[in-house]
Design a protein around this motif. Structure first.
Motif, PDB file in Angstrom:
ATOM      1  N   SER A 117       0.849  -1.193   0.000  1.00  0.00           N
ATOM      2  CA  SER A 117       0.000   0.000   0.000  1.00  0.00           C
ATOM      3  C   SER A 117       0.883   1.241   0.000  1.00  0.00           C
ATOM      4  O   SER A 117       2.106   1.146   0.170  1.00  0.00           O
ATOM      5  N   HIS A 118       0.259   2.402  -0.187  1.00  0.00           N
ATOM      6  CA  HIS A 118       0.965   3.688  -0.158  1.00  0.00           C
ATOM      7  C   HIS A 118       2.186   3.675  -1.092  1.00  0.00           C
ATOM      8  O   HIS A 118       3.300   4.031  -0.705  1.00  0.00           O
ATOM      9  N   ILE A 119       1.937   3.271  -2.335  1.00  0.00           N
ATOM     10  CA  ILE A 119       3.016   3.204  -3.325  1.00  0.00           C
ATOM     11  C   ILE A 119       3.372   4.613  -3.805  1.00  0.00           C
ATOM     12  O   ILE A 119       2.492   5.402  -4.167  1.00  0.00           O
ATOM     13  N   ARG A 120       4.661   4.929  -3.787  1.00  0.00           N
ATOM     14  CA  ARG A 120       5.140   6.247  -4.198  1.00  0.00           C
ATOM     15  C   ARG A 120       6.268   6.072  -5.223  1.00  0.00           C
ATOM     16  O   ARG A 120       7.251   5.380  -4.960  1.00  0.00           O
ATOM     17  N   ASN A 121       6.107   6.706  -6.374  1.00  0.00           N
ATOM     18  CA  ASN A 121       7.123   6.635  -7.420  1.00  0.00           C
ATOM     19  C   ASN A 121       8.162   7.723  -7.196  1.00  0.00           C
ATOM     20  O   ASN A 121       7.837   8.911  -7.135  1.00  0.00           O
ATOM     21  N   GLU A 122       9.409   7.300  -7.047  1.00  0.00           N
ATOM     22  CA  GLU A 122      10.515   8.227  -6.892  1.00  0.00           C
ATOM     23  C   GLU A 122      11.255   8.319  -8.229  1.00  0.00           C
ATOM     24  O   GLU A 122      10.934   7.619  -9.188  1.00  0.00           O
ATOM     25  N   LEU A 157      13.904  -0.001  -8.284  1.00  0.00           N
ATOM     26  CA  LEU A 157      13.312  -0.490  -9.521  1.00  0.00           C
ATOM     27  C   LEU A 157      12.217   0.477  -9.921  1.00  0.00           C
ATOM     28  O   LEU A 157      11.653   1.175  -9.063  1.00  0.00           O
ATOM     29  N   ILE A 158      11.880   0.545 -11.193  1.00  0.00           N
ATOM     30  CA  ILE A 158      10.771   1.386 -11.621  1.00  0.00           C
ATOM     31  C   ILE A 158       9.673   0.514 -12.211  1.00  0.00           C
ATOM     32  O   ILE A 158       9.920  -0.585 -12.694  1.00  0.00           O
ATOM     33  N   GLY A 159       8.438   1.015 -12.147  1.00  0.00           N
ATOM     34  CA  GLY A 159       7.295   0.275 -12.671  1.00  0.00           C
ATOM     35  C   GLY A 159       6.512  -0.394 -11.561  1.00  0.00           C
ATOM     36  O   GLY A 159       7.068  -1.168 -10.786  1.00  0.00           O
ATOM     37  N   GLU A 160       5.204  -0.105 -11.496  1.00  0.00           N
ATOM     38  CA  GLU A 160       4.377  -0.695 -10.448  1.00  0.00           C
ATOM     39  C   GLU A 160       4.373  -2.208 -10.510  1.00  0.00           C
ATOM     40  O   GLU A 160       4.275  -2.890  -9.489  1.00  0.00           O
ATOM     41  N   PHE A 161       4.525  -2.773 -11.717  1.00  0.00           N
ATOM     42  CA  PHE A 161       4.554  -4.230 -11.816  1.00  0.00           C
ATOM     43  C   PHE A 161       5.776  -4.805 -11.118  1.00  0.00           C
ATOM     44  O   PHE A 161       5.776  -5.971 -10.717  1.00  0.00           O
ATOM     45  N   ASN A 162       6.820  -3.986 -10.942  1.00  0.00           N
ATOM     46  CA  ASN A 162       7.967  -4.467 -10.171  1.00  0.00           C
ATOM     47  C   ASN A 162       7.658  -4.526  -8.680  1.00  0.00           C
ATOM     48  O   ASN A 162       8.356  -5.227  -7.942  1.00  0.00           O
ATOM     49  N   VAL A 163       6.625  -3.809  -8.236  1.00  0.00           N
ATOM     50  CA  VAL A 163       6.139  -4.005  -6.867  1.00  0.00           C
ATOM     51  C   VAL A 163       5.564  -5.416  -6.761  1.00  0.00           C
ATOM     52  O   VAL A 163       5.860  -6.160  -5.813  1.00  0.00           O
ATOM     53  N   TYR A 164       4.741  -5.803  -7.740  1.00  0.00           N
ATOM     54  CA  TYR A 164       4.212  -7.179  -7.777  1.00  0.00           C
ATOM     55  C   TYR A 164       5.361  -8.192  -7.792  1.00  0.00           C
ATOM     56  O   TYR A 164       5.337  -9.185  -7.055  1.00  0.00           O
ATOM     57  N   ARG A 211       5.471   6.830 -17.539  1.00  0.00           N
ATOM     58  CA  ARG A 211       4.848   8.153 -17.454  1.00  0.00           C
ATOM     59  C   ARG A 211       5.016   8.739 -16.057  1.00  0.00           C
ATOM     60  O   ARG A 211       5.163   9.959 -15.887  1.00  0.00           O
ATOM     61  N   LYS A 212       5.037   7.877 -15.047  1.00  0.00           N
ATOM     62  CA  LYS A 212       5.154   8.337 -13.660  1.00  0.00           C
ATOM     63  C   LYS A 212       6.555   8.813 -13.316  1.00  0.00           C
ATOM     64  O   LYS A 212       6.772   9.384 -12.240  1.00  0.00           O
ATOM     65  N   HIS A 213       7.500   8.577 -14.215  1.00  0.00           N
ATOM     66  CA  HIS A 213       8.895   8.924 -13.937  1.00  0.00           C
ATOM     67  C   HIS A 213       9.415  10.041 -14.840  1.00  0.00           C
ATOM     68  O   HIS A 213      10.627  10.213 -14.973  1.00  0.00           O
ATOM     69  N   THR A 214       8.503  10.787 -15.463  1.00  0.00           N
ATOM     70  CA  THR A 214       8.923  11.912 -16.285  1.00  0.00           C
ATOM     71  C   THR A 214       7.852  13.001 -16.235  1.00  0.00           C
ATOM     72  O   THR A 214       6.660  12.705 -16.103  1.00  0.00           O
ATOM     73  N   ASN A 215       8.278  14.247 -16.355  1.00  0.00           N
ATOM     74  CA  ASN A 215       7.322  15.342 -16.481  1.00  0.00           C
ATOM     75  C   ASN A 215       7.321  15.902 -17.895  1.00  0.00           C
ATOM     76  O   ASN A 215       6.746  16.958 -18.165  1.00  0.00           O
TER      77      ASN A 215
END
Length: 509
Positions: A291-296, A317-324, A387-391
């Protein structure tokens, strides 16, 4: 590619090897020095096993095997006229042994020949459409830290985690698999992670491997060129669990197939459930969820909850699937009786697997991510997560493989268009198909060709994408990941997405 023969086996004669499968009184009492399905690996005293292949029967290579010193040829008793003609030429000068239902008996035979190595190890089998490679490597990395030695068998290679040798298939053939396990056992490696592909399960390549844990990552469309339809593909995946029903399962409960497997096997008391949904994960008394996943900028932080405790976690690691993927790995560590707090430290040390959301950051230049995404869902997840790692803008460079499932091509085009600011469609591994036809198939999924550039030359496509990007943008180069080659027609040419990207970043001003 030629593979080295492995000789870590029991001393056994041909009669002893085949005693469980047929009457052996007329067989010679010859020592068996090796067992192989590959005629190129035959050495003096080996037994060559000739199975029917997709394009050719193994008996077509029996002459070669005999010339290299094969002591005997095994073949299925149910063979056609073509095979009988070959056998009529071989039998006068060689030992040819028919065995009924040979393919289904090879696992037992290989396991016996190599002294049942997996029974003396902690073996984890990982299946799923995406994530097998990452999870297998994450488990091996962590087990290496925990036990001083661990190995992986899969797409990126076979062997100790830091000294892999090239692999021909994600899951080796059943004889080769048991041979590799025997070799690892002789090296005193007691923890092995194996990628178990749907092809491997369908072809019984993992038969008689004594798995301790069976892991499901996820299930989406892929390999329909081989399986024919999505249900056949799913049934192939489920074989890992049906064949190891008494063993521990680690299931992604947020995935439909994970939920289906839990519904079928939920009365077992040794199922770990993992995911991002507390209510689903806690259906089992063994659970791990985030829970409380935060992309740095260069990683992800989250709160890990489990039946063994809770902790803040930071993974590089990057990517929410890497949380899985990290949760699946963590579940296996707990099943291996590794202390909760120590297991937390191990997953925080996990490093990116080559070609799997591999981030290249260069100051004052655009970021690049190399990923193996070659299915619609994998591309979807990769694009959502970068997308979560770039503006800035997200630019996607991709293609689709030839001689593979053509139905996914427009789906991948649709995904790329909907989640990218600009897309480059290029060659992947076209193999024997027309590259133009593959790209036309992809374009069927597009609705706005304005944001599309077609560049057949993959190197030029990567270079152009990087040259057009600003320092705030991110380029996802998808489809080939770790691969060090590109297959065009029947030619395998040296090619690396990462090397091309690094060179293009170097010259960019």
């Amino acid at each position: 590619m030629m593979v080295k023969s492995i000789s870590n086996h029991v001393a056994i004669t041909l009669k002893q090897l085949l005693a469980n499968y047929l009457a052996t009184e007329f067989l010679p009492d010859t020592d068996v020095l090796g067992l192989t399905l590959d005629s190129r690996c035959v050495e003096e005293g080996f037994v060559f096993v000739a199975l029917e292949g997709k394009f050719e029967h193994g008996l077509a290579y029996a002459e070669t095997a005999l010339n290299q010193g094969a002591a005997a040829i095994l073949y299925d008793a149910n063979c056609d006229q073509y095979c009988q003609q070959i056998l009529s030429k071989l039998m006068p000068r060689s030992v040819c042994v028919p065995i009924r239902d040979l393919q289904n008996k090879l696992g037992e035979m290989a396991n016996q020949f190599y002294a049942k190595p997996s029974e003396q190890m902690f073996v984890t089998g990982i299946t799923g459409t995406d994530g097998k490679t990452s999870v297998s490597h994450f488990i091996a990395q962590a087990m290496n830290n925990a036990h001083g030695a661990a190995a992986v068998i899969g797409t990126l290679g076979n062997g100790a985690i830091n000294t892999l040798t090239e692999s021909m298939h994600t899951t080796p053939d059943v004889i080769r698999l048991h041979a590799i396990l025997a070799d690892l056992k002789q090296q005193d490696i007691g923890n092995v992670s194996i990628e178990v592909s749907s092809h491997g399960l369908d072809q019984k390549r993992s038969a008689n491997v004594d798995f301790n844990v069976a892991v499901l990552t996820n299930f989406t469309r892929d390999h329909l060129d081989y399986h024919g339809d999505i249900n056949s593909y799913k049934q192939a995946k489920k074989k890992l669990f049906a064949e190891n029903a008494e063993k521990t399962f680690v299931l992604n409960i947020d995935d439909d197939l994970g939920a289906e497997l839990y519904s079928e096997y939920g009365k077992k008391d040794n199922i770990w459930l993992y995911g991002l949904t507390e209510s689903k994960a806690r259906q089992s008394h063994l659970y791990v969820y985030a829970s409380h996943i935060r992309n740095e900028t260069n990683g992800i932080s989250f709160m890990l909850h489990s039946s063994m405790g809770e902790s803040d976690v930071n993974i590089q690691l990057i990517g929410e699937f890497n949380v899985y993927n990290a949760l699946a790995c963590f579940s296996v560590l707990l099943e291996n009786n590794i202390n909760f707090n120590i297991a937390i430290r191990y997953i925080e040390k996990l490093s990116t697997v080559p070609g799997r959301m591999e981030l290249i950051v260069n100051a004052q230049k655009p970021s690049v991510v190399i990923d193996y995404a070659h299915t619609p869902e994998a591309l979807n997840q990769a694009l959502i997560n970068v997308r979560k790692h770039t503006n800035g803008k997200v630019i996607c460079v991709f293609g689709c493989g030839g001689d593979r499932d053509a139905g996914k091509r427009p789906l991948m085009g649709e995904v790329a268009e909907s989640l990218s600011d600009l897309i480059f469609i290029t060659n992947d591994n076209p193999r024997t198909e027309s590259p133009e036809n593959i790209i036309d198939d992809i374009k069927q999924g597009l609705s706005n060709p304005v944001q599309l550039i077609v560049e057949m030359d993959r190197e030029k496509a990567i270079q152009q994408a990087i040259s057009l990007a600003t320092k705030n943008d991110l380029i996802l180069i998808a489809g080939k990941g770790h691969e060090q080659y590109q297959i065009i027609k029947n030619q395998k040419n040296a090619f690396s997405d990462k090397d091309i990207a690094l060179q293009a970043l170097e010259v960019k001003t």
